[in-house]
Design an enzyme around this catalytic site. Structure first.
Site, PDB file in Angstrom:
ATOM      1  N   ASP A 280       0.922  -1.077  -0.098  1.00 25.14           N
ATOM      2  CA  ASP A 280       0.063   0.023  -0.012  1.00 25.14           C
ATOM      3  C   ASP A 280       0.839   1.118   0.142  1.00 25.14           C
ATOM      4  OD1 ASP A 280      -2.611   1.351   0.690  1.00 25.14           O
ATOM      5  OD2 ASP A 280      -1.493   2.196   2.025  1.00 25.14           O
TER       6      ASP A 280
ATOM      7  N   ASP B  41       0.957   5.128   0.613  1.00 28.77           N
ATOM      8  CA  ASP B  41       0.350   6.173   1.190  1.00 28.77           C
ATOM      9  C   ASP B  41       1.049   7.699   1.268  1.00 28.77           C
ATOM     10  OD1 ASP B  41      -1.036   8.035   2.949  1.00 28.77           O
ATOM     11  OD2 ASP B  41      -1.218   6.682   4.641  1.00 28.77           O
TER      12      ASP B  41
ATOM     13  N   GLU C 205       1.275  11.232   0.770  1.00 30.20           N
ATOM     14  CA  GLU C 205       0.489  12.628   1.194  1.00 30.20           C
ATOM     15  C   GLU C 205       1.477  13.908   1.024  1.00 30.20           C
ATOM     16  OE1 GLU C 205      -1.126  12.064   5.240  1.00 30.20           O
ATOM     17  OE2 GLU C 205      -1.395   9.972   5.014  1.00 30.20           O
TER      18      GLU C 205
ATOM     19  N   TYR D 278     -11.625  11.666   6.493  1.00 30.95           N
ATOM     20  CA  TYR D 278     -11.453  11.902   7.826  1.00 30.95           C
ATOM     21  C   TYR D 278     -10.474  13.135   7.858  1.00 30.95           C
ATOM     22  CZ  TYR D 278      -8.230   8.073   7.586  1.00 30.95           C
ATOM     23  OH  TYR D 278      -7.257   7.209   7.229  1.00 30.95           O
TER      24      TYR D 278
END
Length: 608
Positions: free
Chosen positions: A378, A380, A382, A450
């Protein structure tokens, strides 16, 4: 993996490597009166369950048995039951326990093991002789191994196999064809069409020659075959992904370990785990905290298996505990997540050479010490071509190029996913990168729906950090789950490749006098580990919900104001996810839940 063994037999944990501990026993009895057959009873991609069956085919009682075989490099047994199994390199030995060594004529006994790798056993010996009950003929050598088979004419239910012939000093009589280690045919030629297979299923084939004295030689190399078509068998927990993040550092201050997934009941209710985080340094994937991941020793009461770690075993820590979890719950897939808020700064350099980055990631995921633990990767990041902790200027195509390189390097058999922004505003972070183009290379997106609002805006206004939909007074349009999902779908991402994100924590302010959202504040509310954030398991008691807005609960207690998801709001969000045809849901992260897994239970129940 289900452990199907008698309680009295106990569980024999393998300590690898064990060279020097293994002494091959002298044959207790000639093998002419017994056989040993192997079957792969389960295969879950990163590992398998194997079973040997020893049968007394003679006329006298056998008092003990020893089965020996060889695995190709990269394949090994990791745990076993109903036998004492040891190894010296790639040579494996299984000996009966005190209660199952005696076999009357016609009787049989089985023992099993969990394994990693894709190879099949070769060179089987039972009590020093042939496992098929044949004898070694003096002056007559056994045949050589045939060449590795090739596969052709693959259909939904059949495959044609062909192989180079074996040699023998007195002639080859025929060949045994083995599927996943079990004989399925005996043929006189050097080809065979195997039928009756299941579509969309992986198989492994080897071939073994027999000479005119019926002696068997070594097994050939293996060829992997996947039949065409799609399997119709649904996942054990339903057709939706239910994924949770397990944090590497949680074993410290949070005192949260892999075994907590078992004691909370959560392991039975999820389908996937993202292990967070691997680091990205110098444009490459690297292990972050080796002590937590591979070295931390667990006592028997702390470990998933109930067996204490040994000082000299090659793998301990979280990775070994995840291995044990997958053995206990074979439906769970584990992905290694790289990046995150703190470690995303290295992706810009990775984007300059995507192929080299992908190669480095695969080397970490497939490290021989834990290659059976991970089913995928995965990413991630950002955020690509936008700002997170640092700002990236790689351009809108960088994320797509990185995703394509990962798929090229890892191939179709690995899961490749990405955690991505949920900024659905016009010109926001979703618009900054080609998420639509990258989707073709990825199995799904974890959309981080979120952290839209929080006490980084110290004076407020107070607003829910994970709103499902828009509402009157929202500070910024597009900062909702519905807006993010809608924008991604408009960019061509299939709904089935989108997972809705749930935070197992709340965000809050202090100095708040207004109970309803939209009030002013003086700063972040106190938190256990960081101001402005607190776990659900704490908030449900310390500041119970007093209302809901936009599908998320909020609470006003004293001068503190919090927003967080509860089992009730999660149920409504899961209903919405199903109505949108989404692929499922994910959450950050396990340790924020209660000891009995209230929030995981709500996700599981809501997606059924």
């Amino acid at each position: 993996m289900r452990f199907r063994h008698k309680a009295a037999a106990g569980f024999a944990t393998l300590l690898l490597p064990v060279a020097g501990l293994v002494g091959l026993a002298s044959p207790a009895q000639a093998a002419t009166s017994a056989t040993a057959t192997y079957a792969k009873t389960q295969d879950w991609g990163s590992g398998f369950e194997g079973k040997w069956t020893v049968k007394n085919t003679g006329t006298t009682t056998i008092s003990s048995w020893t089965v020996e075989w060889d695995f190709p490099s990269g394949t090994k047994a990791t745990s076993a039951w109903d036998a004492t199994v040891t190894n010296s390199g790639d040579h494996w030995t299984a000996k009966n326990l005190s209660w199952n060594g005696t076999l009357a004529p016609g009787a049989s006994v089985s023992f099993g093991f969990n394994g990693s790798g894709s190879g099949s056993p070769t060179g089987c010996k039972l009590n020093g002789g042939s496992c098929d009950g044949g004898t070694e003929v003096p002056g007559d050598a056994a045949p050589s191994a045939p060449g590795t088979p090739t596969a052709s004419d693959i259909t939904d239910t059949s495959v044609k196999l062909s192989w180079p012939a074996a040699t023998d000093d007195k002639g080859v009589k025929n060949y045994d064809v083995l599927r996943d280690g079990t004989k399925v045919a005996t043929v006189t030629g050097t080809s065979h069409t195997d039928t009756g297979l299941s579509k969309g299923t992986d198989y492994s084939y080897t071939v073994q020659a027999r000479d005119t004295a019926d002696q068997t030689g070594p097994v050939s190399g293996a060829v992997k075959v996947r039949t065409t078509g799609q399997t119709e068998e649904p996942p054990p927990t339903g057709d939706k992904v239910k994924l949770g993040y397990f944090t590497e550092w949680g074993v410290y201050g949070r005192n949260y370990h892999v075994k907590n997934l078992v004691t909370s009941g959560s392991a039975a209710k999820i389908t996937h785990i993202n292990y967070a985080f691997g680091n990205v340094k110098n444009g490459q994937c690297v292990l972050d905290d080796a002590y937590a991941a591979t070295d931390k020793a667990y006592t028997a009461d702390q470990s998933v298996s109930g067996t204490a770690d040994a000082w000299d075993q090659p793998l301990r820590g979280n990775f070994n505990q995840l291995r044990q979890l997958k053995a206990k719950y074979p439906h769970i897939k584990v992905l290694y997540s790289f990046g995150g808020w703190t470690y995303s700064g290295g992706f810009g350099q990775a984007a300059q050479n995507p192929a080299a980055f992908a190669k480095s990631c695969k080397a970490v995921v497939e490290d021989p010490r834990w290659a059976d633990v991970f089913d995928g990767i995965d990413i991630d990041w950002e955020y690509p071509n936008a700002c997170g902790l640092t700002c990236d200027t790689s351009g809108p195509a960088a994320f797509r190029n990185l995703s394509q390189a990962l798929r090229t390097e890892f191939g179709k058999d690995y899961l490749i996913t990405a955690a991505i922004t949920a900024d659905g505003s016009d010109g926001g972070k979703i618009d900054a990168a080609d998420y639509g183009g990258a989707a073709q290379y990825l199995d799904w997106y974890n959309v981080m729906t979120y952290d839209y609002f929080g006490a980084w805006d110290k004076a407020g206004p107070t607003n829910p950090h994970s709103p499902l939909t828009s509402y009157t007074g929202i500070p910024k349009e597009g900062f909702t789950s519905a807006a993010a999902i809608s924008k991604l779908r408009a960019k061509g991402v299939p709904a089935s490749k989108l997972l809705l994100g749930i935070g197992f924590y709340g965000r809050g302010w202090t100095g708040v006098t207004q109970s309803a959202p939209g009030g002013t504040a003086t700063g972040p509310a106190p938190g256990t580990y960081e101001a402005g954030i607190e776990d659900y398991k704490i908030l449900k008691n310390s500041c119970p919900a007093t209302g809901t807005i936009a599908g998320t609960a909020y609470a006003h207690c004293g001068t503190n104001w919090w927003s967080y998801d509860t089992p009730a709001t999660i149920n409504s969000k899961m209903a919405w996810a199903k109505s949108q045809g989404l692929g499922g849901a994910f959450f950050w992260e396990f340790s924020g839940d209660t000891a009995n897994g209230e929030l995981v239970t709500a996700i599981d129940g809501g997606l059924k």
